[in-house]
Design a protein around this motif. Structure first.
Motif: not given
Length: 157
Positions: A79, A65, A95, A75-77, A99, A62, A33
């Motif tokens: 974030v 988030l 959040c 927001v997939t990674n 995650a 997702q 993040m």
């Protein structure tokens, strides 16, 4: 064999420091993040090159988030939290919870300049207390007290 390999003495010192997190550091699959999408992407590339995994977060995570983060954030990674991480007491804590929820995520890497982390550190500490997974903060301005965070099981670089 469970051996953590270091490529230099500096990396060895970092690994020794990270092992102070104890059982919270159970693997190298990271959720990232950041308040900067570009910084998150750079961290994801660096972790991947070092042999860590940056798994795509599940669709339900997702969606959770995306409901928290305004606009069209990533927001997939990794974030992209945007600067919103200090605007709401529950935002960052939620959040982080989302995650860290997938089974294939072992730790959270949170990248933020000092001003933001100083304002949000209580939320990070609360999220860390509620999780059995590691949280590692990168504070680019070095304004956060490393010993205080370490006592709460949070790594700081």
């Amino acid at each position: 064999a469970g051996v953590a390999r270091a490529g230099s003495l500096a990396e060895l010192a970092d690994l020794a420091y990270l092992h102070q997190l104890g059982s919270k550091l159970a693997g190298s699959n990271a959720a990232i993040m950041s308040i900067s999408g570009a910084a998150g992407a750079i961290l994801a590339d660096a972790l991947s090159l070092a042999g860590a995994e940056v798994p795509t977060l599940p669709a339900d995570v997702q969606a959770g988030l995306a409901a928290q983060i305004p606009g069209q954030s990533m927001v997939t990674n990794p974030v992209d939290l945007t600067g919103n991480m200090v605007n709401s007491d529950d935002f960052l804590r939620e959040c982080i919870r989302l995650a860290l929820s997938p089974d294939d995520v072992d730790l959270l890497l949170l990248y933020t300049p000092g001003y933001f982390i100083k304002r949000a550190i209580g939320r990070v500490e609360s999220a860390a207390a509620a999780s059995d997974k590691a949280i590692i903060v990168i504070d680019t301005f070095a304004e956060t007290d490393r010993d205080v965070l370490a006592a709460k099981g949070i790594g700081l670089f």
